[in-house]
Design an enzyme around this catalytic site. Sequence first.
Site, PDB file in Angstrom:
ATOM      1  N   ASN A  23       0.804  -1.219   0.000  1.00  0.00           N
ATOM      2  CA  ASN A  23       0.000   0.000   0.000  1.00  0.00           C
ATOM      3  C   ASN A  23       0.843   1.278   0.000  1.00  0.00           C
ATOM      4  O   ASN A  23       0.302   2.368  -0.165  1.00  0.00           O
ATOM      5  CB  ASN A  23      -0.977  -0.001   1.177  1.00  0.00           C
ATOM      6  CG  ASN A  23      -2.132  -0.962   0.927  1.00  0.00           C
ATOM      7  OD1 ASN A  23      -2.290  -1.472  -0.181  1.00  0.00           O
ATOM      8  ND2 ASN A  23      -2.930  -1.216   1.952  1.00  0.00           N
ATOM      9  N   CYS A 117     -10.623  -4.753  -4.075  1.00  0.00           N
ATOM     10  CA  CYS A 117     -11.364  -5.636  -3.176  1.00  0.00           C
ATOM     11  C   CYS A 117     -12.759  -5.101  -2.883  1.00  0.00           C
ATOM     12  O   CYS A 117     -12.937  -3.911  -2.608  1.00  0.00           O
ATOM     13  CB  CYS A 117     -10.615  -5.785  -1.852  1.00  0.00           C
ATOM     14  SG  CYS A 117      -9.420  -7.110  -1.875  1.00  0.00           S
ATOM     15  N   ASP A 305      -7.288  -3.751   7.883  1.00  0.00           N
ATOM     16  CA  ASP A 305      -6.680  -4.808   7.061  1.00  0.00           C
ATOM     17  C   ASP A 305      -6.192  -5.998   7.892  1.00  0.00           C
ATOM     18  O   ASP A 305      -5.754  -7.001   7.328  1.00  0.00           O
ATOM     19  CB  ASP A 305      -5.509  -4.241   6.239  1.00  0.00           C
ATOM     20  CG  ASP A 305      -5.996  -3.451   5.032  1.00  0.00           C
ATOM     21  OD1 ASP A 305      -7.224  -3.353   4.836  1.00  0.00           O
ATOM     22  OD2 ASP A 305      -5.148  -2.941   4.276  1.00  0.00           O
TER      23      ASP A 305
HETATM   24  C1  UD1 Z   1      -6.550   1.997   1.898  1.00  0.00           C
HETATM   25  C2  UD1 Z   1      -5.894   0.650   1.718  1.00  0.00           C
HETATM   26  C3  UD1 Z   1      -6.756  -0.438   2.308  1.00  0.00           C
HETATM   27  C4  UD1 Z   1      -7.099  -0.118   3.758  1.00  0.00           C
HETATM   28  C5  UD1 Z   1      -7.678   1.278   3.882  1.00  0.00           C
HETATM   29  C6  UD1 Z   1      -7.909   1.716   5.325  1.00  0.00           C
HETATM   30  C7  UD1 Z   1      -4.630   0.912  -0.317  1.00  0.00           C
HETATM   31  C8  UD1 Z   1      -4.489   0.566  -1.744  1.00  0.00           C
HETATM   32  N1  UD1 Z   1      -5.701   0.419   0.307  1.00  0.00           N
HETATM   33  O1  UD1 Z   1      -7.767   1.966   1.162  1.00  0.00           O
HETATM   34  O2  UD1 Z   1      -6.027  -1.661   2.243  1.00  0.00           O
HETATM   35  O3  UD1 Z   1      -8.050  -1.059   4.202  1.00  0.00           O
HETATM   36  O4  UD1 Z   1      -6.802   2.239   3.280  1.00  0.00           O
HETATM   37  O5  UD1 Z   1      -6.725   1.647   6.032  1.00  0.00           O
HETATM   38  O6  UD1 Z   1      -3.793   1.568   0.264  1.00  0.00           O
HETATM   39  N2  UD1 Z   1     -14.066   7.130   2.197  1.00  0.00           N
HETATM   40  C9  UD1 Z   1     -15.059   8.012   1.810  1.00  0.00           C
HETATM   41  N3  UD1 Z   1     -14.814   8.797   0.714  1.00  0.00           N
HETATM   42  C10 UD1 Z   1     -13.666   8.737   0.012  1.00  0.00           C
HETATM   43  C11 UD1 Z   1     -12.652   7.847   0.442  1.00  0.00           C
HETATM   44  C12 UD1 Z   1     -12.895   7.046   1.521  1.00  0.00           C
HETATM   45  O7  UD1 Z   1     -16.116   8.085   2.418  1.00  0.00           O
HETATM   46  O8  UD1 Z   1     -13.500   9.488  -0.954  1.00  0.00           O
HETATM   47  C13 UD1 Z   1     -14.300   6.260   3.375  1.00  0.00           C
HETATM   48  C14 UD1 Z   1     -14.268   4.773   3.027  1.00  0.00           C
HETATM   49  O9  UD1 Z   1     -15.536   4.305   2.593  1.00  0.00           O
HETATM   50  C15 UD1 Z   1     -13.850   4.156   4.341  1.00  0.00           C
HETATM   51  C16 UD1 Z   1     -12.926   5.204   4.948  1.00  0.00           C
HETATM   52  O10 UD1 Z   1     -13.200   6.423   4.254  1.00  0.00           O
HETATM   53  O11 UD1 Z   1     -14.956   4.003   5.177  1.00  0.00           O
HETATM   54  C17 UD1 Z   1     -11.454   4.899   4.826  1.00  0.00           C
HETATM   55  O12 UD1 Z   1     -11.134   4.581   3.478  1.00  0.00           O
HETATM   56  P1  UD1 Z   1      -9.702   4.900   2.872  1.00  0.00           P
HETATM   57  O13 UD1 Z   1      -8.737   5.170   3.972  1.00  0.00           O
HETATM   58  O14 UD1 Z   1      -9.859   5.935   1.814  1.00  0.00           O
HETATM   59  O15 UD1 Z   1      -9.337   3.531   2.183  1.00  0.00           O
HETATM   60  P2  UD1 Z   1      -8.525   3.318   0.848  1.00  0.00           P
HETATM   61  O16 UD1 Z   1      -7.534   4.407   0.661  1.00  0.00           O
HETATM   62  O17 UD1 Z   1      -9.465   3.009  -0.259  1.00  0.00           O
END
Ligand code: UD1
Length: 430
Positions: A23, A117, A305
């Site tokens: 990541n 995922c 994770d």
């Molecule tokens: C990354 C990781 C993933 C990990 C997650 C949380 C990568 C490729 N993936 O995913 O393995 O599980 O961080 O540690 O690095 N959200 C919103 N709006 C957005 C973006 C996110 O509402 O625009 C919410 C999501 O639905 C979730 C929360 O914010 O509930 C955290 O998500 P986020 O930290 O963004 O996860 P990823 O970056 O997708």
Amino acid sequence: MDQYVITGGVPLVGETEISGMKNAALPILAASIMTDETVTLENLPDVDDVRVLIEALRSIGADIKYIDRHTVSVCGAGIGSCEIQYEYIKKIRASYYLLGALLGKYKNAAVPLPGGCNIGSRPIDLHLKGLNAIGGNVKILYGTIIGKSERLHGAHIFMDTVSVGATINIMMAASRAEGRTIIENAAKEPHVVDVANFLNSMGANIKGAGTDVIRIKGVKDFHGTSYMIVPDMIEAGTFMCAAAATRGDIMIKGVIPKHLEAITAKLREIGCEIEEFDDSIRVVAARRLSRTHIKTNPYPGFPTDMQPQIGVVLTLAQGTSVVTESIFENRFKYVDELTRMGASIKVEGNSAIIDGVDCLMGARVSSPDLRAGAALVVAALAAEGTSVIEDIKFIERGYEDFEQKLEALGADISRVSAEGKSGRLKVRTS
Ligand code: UD1
């Protein structure tokens, strides 16, 4: 599709070496095209997600050469298009990092909406809000995120939810905007810090990564660099849970123990002995572990994770545990599979109530996603009898040499082709 065949019940004992963090590697690879000079990346994990992103970058003209299995040189000088094709993107969610990288460098990007995922709804509104705040002019048209800007400028951005992806994407683009950007309520994960360190090594001016407030002073250009990616805390945590679940003794090398503190604290609480060294950690589970409650949270909280893997450990612990998932709503998809192996778990809302059982039994199960798949492998290693884990393509997205590393710790694991052999496989239950 290939499967793992695992005969469990053997404590895992020995040493293992952790690979680079997937990541962190994905956004760093994406950001490495933000200069026309050559960037050398070391400790890149050799996993499917990284290979897919490399192909996506090559498809727009980046020159990427493997120096050895874990080192690449990247040159973004020949990039002739800012449009990424869907075939790459449907496979990996982290493709959205190309948005921040291309927009920052070329003020122009077209990236299909990401796959990856299926662990929840995973919106990207915070990415769009932040990139638009700095003038990215980003919108979704026909399934593609399109950004075209005359000029990126600094802005004061407050993140409604802590998001790793949005923090990194905004950080990348803002580091090439005119003026200062402040990101409040930023994600503090070690990979956010690693990306900031990498961007700074290319000439960016980013301060505060690892805290709630990141301050970025935009710069005109980046230059070449050489950078080593941090170790994968989730891979390390998975081996910690494998030691705990199998009542083993594993020395996990090449880690940053600080990154593992939330996992270490929980495993100690339930009865594991853990020794921390400068760059390694030893986990010993000499006796049956006990129950606890866990809630996932952004770093430095317990990582989402790691929720399925610790869920497996608690399945075998004495007493009733409650695991609450507060980041992604679909992260209990391993529970039905684990129940087929003899676990006693009830999911209510975003909590799993786990009644510890004395042992799990081998069964044929299927990986619902990357971390849930790894958790089922941990369950199979601890279970009596033989298990078949299907759909291991999910696991290979994020774990390098998983079966070889487990085999070196004494696991009875082999990989078979589902087409060729599955019909002849019998699941042994005693
Ligand atoms: C990354 C990781 C993933 C990990 C997650 C949380 C990568 C490729 N993936 O995913 O393995 O599980 O961080 O540690 O690095 N959200 C919103 N709006 C957005 C973006 C996110 O509402 O625009 C919410 C999501 O639905 C979730 C929360 O914010 O509930 C955290 O998500 P986020 O930290 O963004 O996860 P990823 O970056 O997708």
